[in-house]
Motif scaffolding. Sequence first.
Motif, PDB file in Angstrom:
ATOM      1  N   ARG A  33       8.919  10.076   7.553  1.00 13.95           N
ATOM      2  CA  ARG A  33       8.209   8.900   8.045  1.00 13.95           C
ATOM      3  C   ARG A  33       7.029   8.576   7.130  1.00 13.95           C
ATOM      4  N   TRP A  34       6.333   9.632   6.706  1.00 12.29           N
ATOM      5  CA  TRP A  34       5.188   9.429   5.828  1.00 12.29           C
ATOM      6  C   TRP A  34       5.633   8.856   4.486  1.00 12.29           C
ATOM      7  N   ILE A  35       6.767   9.377   3.954  1.00 10.40           N
ATOM      8  CA  ILE A  35       7.308   8.864   2.694  1.00 10.40           C
ATOM      9  C   ILE A  35       7.667   7.387   2.841  1.00 10.40           C
ATOM     10  N   LYS A  36       8.340   7.050   3.945  1.00 12.76           N
ATOM     11  CA  LYS A  36       8.740   5.666   4.188  1.00 12.76           C
ATOM     12  C   LYS A  36       7.516   4.762   4.282  1.00 12.76           C
ATOM     13  N   TRP A  37       6.486   5.227   5.005  1.00 10.09           N
ATOM     14  CA  TRP A  37       5.263   4.440   5.153  1.00 10.09           C
ATOM     15  C   TRP A  37       4.577   4.247   3.807  1.00 10.09           C
ATOM     16  N   SER A  38       4.521   5.320   3.008  1.00 10.47           N
ATOM     17  CA  SER A  38       3.855   5.262   1.710  1.00 10.47           C
ATOM     18  C   SER A  38       4.570   4.290   0.777  1.00 10.47           C
ATOM     19  N   ILE A  39       5.909   4.371   0.743  1.00 14.89           N
ATOM     20  CA  ILE A  39       6.677   3.475  -0.119  1.00 14.89           C
ATOM     21  C   ILE A  39       6.468   2.029   0.292  1.00 14.89           C
ATOM     22  N   THR A  40       6.438   1.787   1.612  1.00 14.27           N
ATOM     23  CA  THR A  40       6.245   0.426   2.110  1.00 14.27           C
ATOM     24  C   THR A  40       4.896  -0.126   1.693  1.00 14.27           C
ATOM     25  N   ILE A  41       3.850   0.679   1.880  1.00 17.34           N
ATOM     26  CA  ILE A  41       2.499   0.239   1.551  1.00 17.34           C
ATOM     27  C   ILE A  41       2.359  -0.019   0.058  1.00 17.34           C
ATOM     28  N   ILE A  42       2.983   0.829  -0.757  1.00 14.65           N
ATOM     29  CA  ILE A  42       2.838   0.725  -2.209  1.00 14.65           C
ATOM     30  C   ILE A  42       3.657  -0.420  -2.779  1.00 14.65           C
ATOM     31  N   LEU A  43       4.884  -0.586  -2.280  1.00 13.02           N
ATOM     32  CA  LEU A  43       5.799  -1.530  -2.909  1.00 13.02           C
ATOM     33  C   LEU A  43       5.691  -2.955  -2.391  1.00 13.02           C
ATOM     34  N   ILE A  44       5.364  -3.135  -1.106  1.00 12.82           N
ATOM     35  CA  ILE A  44       5.378  -4.477  -0.531  1.00 12.82           C
ATOM     36  C   ILE A  44       4.513  -5.469  -1.309  1.00 12.82           C
ATOM     37  N   PRO A  45       3.256  -5.101  -1.695  1.00  7.06           N
ATOM     38  CA  PRO A  45       2.459  -6.082  -2.441  1.00  7.06           C
ATOM     39  C   PRO A  45       3.092  -6.524  -3.749  1.00  7.06           C
ATOM     40  N   TYR A  46       3.991  -5.690  -4.319  1.00  8.19           N
ATOM     41  CA  TYR A  46       4.623  -6.049  -5.585  1.00  8.19           C
ATOM     42  C   TYR A  46       5.982  -6.710  -5.378  1.00  8.19           C
ATOM     43  N   ILE A  47       6.598  -6.423  -4.226  1.00  8.13           N
ATOM     44  CA  ILE A  47       7.881  -7.050  -3.923  1.00  8.13           C
ATOM     45  C   ILE A  47       7.674  -8.492  -3.472  1.00  8.13           C
ATOM     46  N   LEU A  48       6.610  -8.745  -2.709  1.00  7.50           N
ATOM     47  CA  LEU A  48       6.380 -10.079  -2.166  1.00  7.50           C
ATOM     48  C   LEU A  48       6.332 -11.175  -3.223  1.00  7.50           C
ATOM     49  N   PRO A  49       5.641 -10.960  -4.374  1.00  2.36           N
ATOM     50  CA  PRO A  49       5.645 -12.036  -5.382  1.00  2.36           C
ATOM     51  C   PRO A  49       7.032 -12.402  -5.869  1.00  2.36           C
ATOM     52  N   ALA A  50       7.996 -11.473  -5.724  1.00  4.79           N
ATOM     53  CA  ALA A  50       9.356 -11.761  -6.149  1.00  4.79           C
ATOM     54  C   ALA A  50       9.954 -12.902  -5.326  1.00  4.79           C
ATOM     55  N   PHE A  51       9.502 -13.073  -4.083  1.00  2.00           N
ATOM     56  CA  PHE A  51      10.023 -14.153  -3.260  1.00  2.00           C
ATOM     57  C   PHE A  51       9.667 -15.518  -3.849  1.00  2.00           C
ATOM     58  N   ILE A  52       8.464 -15.615  -4.433  1.00  2.00           N
ATOM     59  CA  ILE A  52       8.089 -16.872  -5.071  1.00  2.00           C
ATOM     60  C   ILE A  52       8.979 -17.128  -6.281  1.00  2.00           C
ATOM     61  N   ALA A  53       9.253 -16.069  -7.056  1.00  4.26           N
ATOM     62  CA  ALA A  53      10.137 -16.219  -8.211  1.00  4.26           C
ATOM     63  C   ALA A  53      11.529 -16.672  -7.765  1.00  4.26           C
ATOM     64  N   ILE A  54      12.009 -16.103  -6.650  1.00  2.00           N
ATOM     65  CA  ILE A  54      13.316 -16.499  -6.106  1.00  2.00           C
ATOM     66  C   ILE A  54      13.274 -17.953  -5.642  1.00  2.00           C
ATOM     67  N   PHE A  55      12.154 -18.341  -5.012  1.00  2.00           N
ATOM     68  CA  PHE A  55      11.995 -19.715  -4.536  1.00  2.00           C
ATOM     69  C   PHE A  55      12.014 -20.693  -5.704  1.00  2.00           C
ATOM     70  N   PHE A  56      11.327 -20.326  -6.794  1.00  2.00           N
ATOM     71  CA  PHE A  56      11.347 -21.144  -8.010  1.00  2.00           C
ATOM     72  C   PHE A  56      12.777 -21.256  -8.547  1.00  2.00           C
ATOM     73  N   THR A  57      13.476 -20.122  -8.577  1.00  2.00           N
ATOM     74  CA  THR A  57      14.822 -20.103  -9.138  1.00  2.00           C
ATOM     75  C   THR A  57      15.782 -20.965  -8.322  1.00  2.00           C
TER      76      THR A  57
END
Length: 309
Positions: free
Chosen positions: A14-38
């Motif tokens: 659970r801690w690993i899952k929480w850590s990955i979520t906290i670390i990756l989400i801020p960097y994954i979210l900008p990808a949605f804008i790139a997808i929206f542009f595409t």
Amino acid sequence: MLGPFVDLNIDYFRWIKWSITIILIPYILPAFIAIFFTLSSLYAYIYQIFSRNKAELNSSGQNTCGPWHIFLSRIWNAQARLWHGYEVEGLENIPADGPAIIVHYHGAVPIDVYYLIAKCITDLGRLLSVVSDRSLFKIPGWGPLLQFIKATPGGFDTCMGILNEGNILIIAPGGAYELQFSDSNYELKWKNRVGFAKLALAAKVPVIPMFTKNIREGYRNLTWGYRFRHWFYATTNLTFVPMYGFFPVKLKSYIGKPILYDGNKSPEMLAKQVAMSIEDIIKNHQRIPGSILHAFAERWLTSSQEKTE
């Protein structure tokens, strides 16, 4: 006897899952804008294929926006409103016809410029041209969208031609440098650039200042490696911007009063006046330094209070 160890393993995962979520989400979210542009670029590509009047794609004269532009702009307006509660104050300062230059502060991601373009298409019936960094034209698949919205990599003669045709041009004097090295203190990073002022004086057009509140809270650059990034940009003139964000914060663009043509002004004087106008907007409307939590509260708590009232 295995019970405590099983619980420990569950808590660990659970801690690993929480850590990955906290670390990756801020960097994954900008990808949605790139997808929206595409996806928007794919729409523009389909328009190029099925447009009955393909000469219109490269036509000269005042920028026109038909049903295809209006449809895509409504989608962008909806995304801007739902995610950022996007608003524009001072839209009446943009002329209904005739040329002008809009000068804006460049955020880490200039999404506000594209939101404004969409807003002007649906509300004013005007398609604004934007000076975009040359690197955007090299991104695979984005070319049709940039052509669709009449974006240009710049150049004095090209920009002069756009203005002479009666169009509005959006320029960020700070460009890629301001994108990379400005921060939540919202200091203008123009490096004494006065090219836009020379252009405005030569074309005898008004200059309209623009700033979008919380643009640095929605999308931020990483602060590490500042000296390396500064050296890299100075050496190669290439943009290297590790960023994170796409946070659902409040974005609001402020369009200032037009600064009318005055032949007695030098480019340096005009550039300074425009910079002071943008700095005044920042001083009056932007929290310094910017705060993601405060901007988030502006988006959601303030909006909720307004609805209940």
